[in-house]
Design a protein around this motif. Structure first.
Motif, PDB file in Angstrom:
ATOM      1  N   PRO A  60       0.835  -1.214   0.000  1.00  0.00           N
ATOM      2  CA  PRO A  60       0.000   0.000   0.000  1.00  0.00           C
ATOM      3  C   PRO A  60       0.866   1.260   0.000  1.00  0.00           C
ATOM      4  O   PRO A  60       1.856   1.343   0.725  1.00  0.00           O
ATOM      5  CB  PRO A  60      -0.817  -0.121   1.296  1.00  0.00           C
ATOM      6  CG  PRO A  60      -0.034  -1.052   2.154  1.00  0.00           C
ATOM      7  CD  PRO A  60       0.648  -2.006   1.227  1.00  0.00           C
ATOM      8  N   GLN A  61       0.482   2.203  -0.832  1.00  0.00           N
ATOM      9  CA  GLN A  61       1.196   3.479  -0.924  1.00  0.00           C
ATOM     10  C   GLN A  61       0.408   4.533  -0.150  1.00  0.00           C
ATOM     11  O   GLN A  61      -0.735   4.845  -0.490  1.00  0.00           O
ATOM     12  CB  GLN A  61       1.341   3.896  -2.391  1.00  0.00           C
ATOM     13  CG  GLN A  61       1.919   2.809  -3.297  1.00  0.00           C
ATOM     14  CD  GLN A  61       3.331   2.423  -2.897  1.00  0.00           C
ATOM     15  OE1 GLN A  61       4.171   3.274  -2.611  1.00  0.00           O
ATOM     16  NE2 GLN A  61       3.593   1.127  -2.873  1.00  0.00           N
ATOM     17  N   ILE A  62       1.016   5.054   0.892  1.00  0.00           N
ATOM     18  CA  ILE A  62       0.344   6.021   1.768  1.00  0.00           C
ATOM     19  C   ILE A  62       1.033   7.372   1.612  1.00  0.00           C
ATOM     20  O   ILE A  62       2.252   7.484   1.748  1.00  0.00           O
ATOM     21  CB  ILE A  62       0.379   5.570   3.241  1.00  0.00           C
ATOM     22  CG1 ILE A  62      -0.314   4.204   3.377  1.00  0.00           C
ATOM     23  CG2 ILE A  62      -0.274   6.599   4.134  1.00  0.00           C
ATOM     24  CD1 ILE A  62      -0.238   3.629   4.775  1.00  0.00           C
ATOM     25  N   THR A  63       0.213   8.387   1.348  1.00  0.00           N
ATOM     26  CA  THR A  63       0.733   9.738   1.164  1.00  0.00           C
ATOM     27  C   THR A  63       0.019  10.686   2.124  1.00  0.00           C
ATOM     28  O   THR A  63      -1.218  10.684   2.206  1.00  0.00           O
ATOM     29  CB  THR A  63       0.512  10.222  -0.279  1.00  0.00           C
ATOM     30  OG1 THR A  63       1.064   9.269  -1.186  1.00  0.00           O
ATOM     31  CG2 THR A  63       1.170  11.572  -0.509  1.00  0.00           C
ATOM     32  N   ALA A  98      -4.835  11.859   4.554  1.00  0.00           N
ATOM     33  CA  ALA A  98      -3.943  10.769   4.137  1.00  0.00           C
ATOM     34  C   ALA A  98      -4.600  10.044   2.984  1.00  0.00           C
ATOM     35  O   ALA A  98      -5.789   9.698   3.044  1.00  0.00           O
ATOM     36  CB  ALA A  98      -3.700   9.808   5.295  1.00  0.00           C
ATOM     37  N   GLU A  99      -3.788   9.815   1.921  1.00  0.00           N
ATOM     38  CA  GLU A  99      -4.274   9.073   0.762  1.00  0.00           C
ATOM     39  C   GLU A  99      -3.623   7.695   0.742  1.00  0.00           C
ATOM     40  O   GLU A  99      -2.431   7.552   1.013  1.00  0.00           O
ATOM     41  CB  GLU A  99      -3.923   9.803  -0.541  1.00  0.00           C
ATOM     42  CG  GLU A  99      -4.825  10.979  -0.830  1.00  0.00           C
ATOM     43  CD  GLU A  99      -4.545  11.575  -2.198  1.00  0.00           C
ATOM     44  OE1 GLU A  99      -5.443  12.242  -2.740  1.00  0.00           O
ATOM     45  OE2 GLU A  99      -3.424  11.381  -2.707  1.00  0.00           O
ATOM     46  N   LEU A 100      -4.380   6.686   0.430  1.00  0.00           N
ATOM     47  CA  LEU A 100      -3.894   5.319   0.340  1.00  0.00           C
ATOM     48  C   LEU A 100      -4.265   4.763  -1.020  1.00  0.00           C
ATOM     49  O   LEU A 100      -5.406   4.911  -1.474  1.00  0.00           O
ATOM     50  CB  LEU A 100      -4.481   4.453   1.444  1.00  0.00           C
ATOM     51  CG  LEU A 100      -4.037   2.986   1.482  1.00  0.00           C
ATOM     52  CD1 LEU A 100      -3.901   2.496   2.914  1.00  0.00           C
ATOM     53  CD2 LEU A 100      -5.035   2.089   0.735  1.00  0.00           C
ATOM     54  N   GLN A 101      -3.261   4.124  -1.667  1.00  0.00           N
ATOM     55  CA  GLN A 101      -3.538   3.454  -2.938  1.00  0.00           C
ATOM     56  C   GLN A 101      -2.934   2.059  -2.898  1.00  0.00           C
ATOM     57  O   GLN A 101      -1.772   1.886  -2.547  1.00  0.00           O
ATOM     58  CB  GLN A 101      -2.975   4.247  -4.112  1.00  0.00           C
ATOM     59  CG  GLN A 101      -3.311   3.613  -5.463  1.00  0.00           C
ATOM     60  CD  GLN A 101      -3.101   4.574  -6.629  1.00  0.00           C
ATOM     61  OE1 GLN A 101      -3.430   5.743  -6.530  1.00  0.00           O
ATOM     62  NE2 GLN A 101      -2.539   4.076  -7.714  1.00  0.00           N
ATOM     63  N   GLN A 102      -3.731   1.075  -3.217  1.00  0.00           N
ATOM     64  CA  GLN A 102      -3.305  -0.327  -3.183  1.00  0.00           C
ATOM     65  C   GLN A 102      -3.472  -0.941  -4.559  1.00  0.00           C
ATOM     66  O   GLN A 102      -4.579  -0.985  -5.102  1.00  0.00           O
ATOM     67  CB  GLN A 102      -4.140  -1.100  -2.156  1.00  0.00           C
ATOM     68  CG  GLN A 102      -3.913  -2.603  -2.162  1.00  0.00           C
ATOM     69  CD  GLN A 102      -2.500  -2.972  -1.730  1.00  0.00           C
ATOM     70  OE1 GLN A 102      -2.084  -2.589  -0.650  1.00  0.00           O
ATOM     71  NE2 GLN A 102      -1.783  -3.699  -2.570  1.00  0.00           N
ATOM     72  N   PHE A 272      -8.308   2.556  -3.671  1.00  0.00           N
ATOM     73  CA  PHE A 272      -7.804   3.803  -3.102  1.00  0.00           C
ATOM     74  C   PHE A 272      -8.711   4.249  -1.961  1.00  0.00           C
ATOM     75  O   PHE A 272      -9.871   3.820  -1.822  1.00  0.00           O
ATOM     76  CB  PHE A 272      -7.711   4.903  -4.165  1.00  0.00           C
ATOM     77  CG  PHE A 272      -9.041   5.287  -4.763  1.00  0.00           C
ATOM     78  CD1 PHE A 272      -9.811   6.312  -4.210  1.00  0.00           C
ATOM     79  CD2 PHE A 272      -9.545   4.613  -5.867  1.00  0.00           C
ATOM     80  CE1 PHE A 272     -11.021   6.661  -4.756  1.00  0.00           C
ATOM     81  CE2 PHE A 272     -10.770   4.947  -6.411  1.00  0.00           C
ATOM     82  CZ  PHE A 272     -11.522   5.980  -5.862  1.00  0.00           C
ATOM     83  N   GLN A 274      -9.172   7.742   1.128  1.00  0.00           N
ATOM     84  CA  GLN A 274      -8.698   9.023   1.654  1.00  0.00           C
ATOM     85  C   GLN A 274      -9.404   9.312   2.965  1.00  0.00           C
ATOM     86  O   GLN A 274     -10.621   9.136   3.076  1.00  0.00           O
ATOM     87  CB  GLN A 274      -8.963  10.154   0.647  1.00  0.00           C
ATOM     88  CG  GLN A 274      -8.361  11.483   1.035  1.00  0.00           C
ATOM     89  CD  GLN A 274      -8.651  12.578   0.020  1.00  0.00           C
ATOM     90  OE1 GLN A 274      -9.423  13.505   0.300  1.00  0.00           O
ATOM     91  NE2 GLN A 274      -8.043  12.478  -1.159  1.00  0.00           N
ATOM     92  N   TYR A 293     -13.897  10.612   5.097  1.00  0.00           N
ATOM     93  CA  TYR A 293     -13.146   9.551   4.424  1.00  0.00           C
ATOM     94  C   TYR A 293     -13.903   9.135   3.178  1.00  0.00           C
ATOM     95  O   TYR A 293     -15.104   9.404   3.041  1.00  0.00           O
ATOM     96  CB  TYR A 293     -12.924   8.346   5.344  1.00  0.00           C
ATOM     97  CG  TYR A 293     -14.159   7.510   5.568  1.00  0.00           C
ATOM     98  CD1 TYR A 293     -14.450   6.424   4.733  1.00  0.00           C
ATOM     99  CD2 TYR A 293     -15.050   7.804   6.612  1.00  0.00           C
ATOM    100  CE1 TYR A 293     -15.584   5.666   4.942  1.00  0.00           C
ATOM    101  CE2 TYR A 293     -16.174   7.048   6.816  1.00  0.00           C
ATOM    102  CZ  TYR A 293     -16.455   5.972   5.983  1.00  0.00           C
ATOM    103  OH  TYR A 293     -17.587   5.232   6.174  1.00  0.00           O
TER     104      TYR A 293
END
Length: 429
Positions: A60-63, A98-102, A272, A274, A293
């Protein structure tokens, strides 16, 4: 004879008193001593790190993001006919989220890239093997040079002893006033000339052994016993050159690159989400700070790339054809070298055969001259000429024998000699 016995003793009893150094051992030592060989471990570490990075594609990419803005206008709702008023939204707005993309499926590009990285590693290791293998010719040349010089030293030492023994007879004749003093002088001059040759040969031997010591990283001196196993050359069609593995990995690398290009055109599926806190939240009519969210699933696909991928694949195919031409050229050059080396071996075999016959004749002539000299039928100069001719015949035979063994070894090196202790270290094709 004491000098000759000492020299012969060093060679005949070398297994007991001297370090045994085989040619194949020199190949292995040279490989292990080659500084660039350590690059193989570095390449493996780099490849491992790149593969670890490729694995993160499914992590998972967390920004984390934040922003504060002030805008000239906001959305307003005119409510003149409504019984209640709708408060206006503030022009200063704030947001931290926070944004999450999987990645769910990346089109297979991660797996293809990992396979490509493995092939790149093998390609780098194959290139290193080609570089290391070229050192074997230097090792072989230094080894056989030292061996040939040693044989020449033995021949010259033997001839010196022959002349010294004959000098005793000449001196006896001088004492009895039946031989001129000039006969002894001529023989002593010939002995000095042979001793000079010994000095030159010792220097050349030291140079060859120093080269061998530097290449192998082992102390190899004039007391070391040099040994090698004589083997007949195998069929020219059987090649074990490391370049063959290199050509194979180069083609495989180009195939994997084409596979990665193809996978890059596949659609990507991802999830994804947020989560954040700000003013306003998702409800634009609420002018208070609020949490929010959202989650979802997305797909991306570059439907048209204007044949860019197709052209890149064509370029890779052309590069693969270039590798094929390089391999064909390499095989042709190897075939040419093997043919030339085969002729060299055949020539040296005939020379050694002739040397044996010539040496037998020269030895008979010297025996006859020795008898004639004792009976004053020939001069000392005549005898010395016969001894010189025998010495030259012996030197030629020893040199040609060493050259023949060296030529056979070079034939195997051109084919791609598999050296014990090294074969298992070669990269997989």
């Amino acid at each position: 004879m004491r000098r000759l016995l000492i020299l012969c003793g060093l060679f005949l009893s070398g297994a007991v008193t001297a370090q045994q150094v085989s040619l194949d051992s020199c190949y292995v030592w040279t490989r292990n001593n080659y500084p660039n060989l350590k690059k193989s471990g570095i390449w493996e570490q780099i490849s491992s790190l790149k593969k670890d990075n490729l694995k993160t594609a499914y992590y998972p990419q967390i920004t984390l993001k934040g922003q504060a803005t002030y805008q000239s206008d906001v959305t307003k709702v005119e409510a003149q006919n409504l019984p209640i008023g709708i408060p206006p939204i503030s022009k200063d707005q704030y947001k931290a989220y926070a944004e999450l993309q999987q990645s769910i499926w990346d089109g297979g590009i991660s797996k293809a890239s990992s396979e490509l990285e493995e092939v790149i590693l093998q390609n780098n290791l194959s290139q290193l093997e080609v570089e290391v293998y070229k050192l074997n010719e230097q090792v072989s040349q230094a080894f056989f040079t030292a061996l040939a010089i040693r044989q020449q030293q033995l021949v010259i030492a033997a001839q010196i002893e022959v002349l010294r023994e004959k000098l005793k007879s000449v001196n006896s004749g001088i004492e009895n006033q039946v031989t001129e003093k000039s006969a002894a002088w001529e023989m002593e001059a010939e002995i000095l000339q042979l001793e000079q040759s010994e000095v030159q040969l010792q220097a050349s031997e030291s140079t060859a052994l120093n080269v061998l010591s530097i290449l192998t990283g082992r102390p190899i001196s004039n007391t070391s016993e040099l040994t090698f196993s004589e083997k007949k050359a195998s069929e020219p069609s059987i090649l074990h050159r490391p370049e063959m593995a290199l050509f194979s990995t180069q083609r495989t690398q180009l195939e994997k690159q084409a596979d990665v290009l193809g996978k890059s055109r596949n659609p990507k599926l991802f999830g994804f989400g947020q989560a954040g806190y700000g003013r306003p939240g998702l409800n634009m009519l609420n002018d208070n700070f609020d949490t929010y969210y959202l989650v979802g699933v997305g797909v991306s696909w570059n439907a048209f790339d204007w044949k860019k991928t197709s052209r890149e694949k064509q370029m890779l195919q052309l590069q693969s054809e270039m590798v094929d031409r390089q391999e064909e050229t390499f095989n042709q050059n190897i075939e040419l070298l093997l043919a030339q080396q085969s002729e060299q071996i055949s020539k040296l075999e005939k020379l050694v055969e002739t040397d044996n016959k010539m040496l037998a004749l020269r030895s008979d002539i010297v025996s006859s001259s020795s008898s004639k000299l004792e009976n004053d039928m020939i001069t000392t100069a005549d005898y010395i000429r016969d001894v010189q001719a025998e010495t030259i015949a012996k030197l030629n035979r020893e040199i040609h024998r060493i050259q023949l063994n060296e030529a056979r070894e070079k034939y195997q090196l051109i084919q791609g000699k598999i050296i014990d202790g090294v074969a298992e270290l070669l990269p997989n094709e």
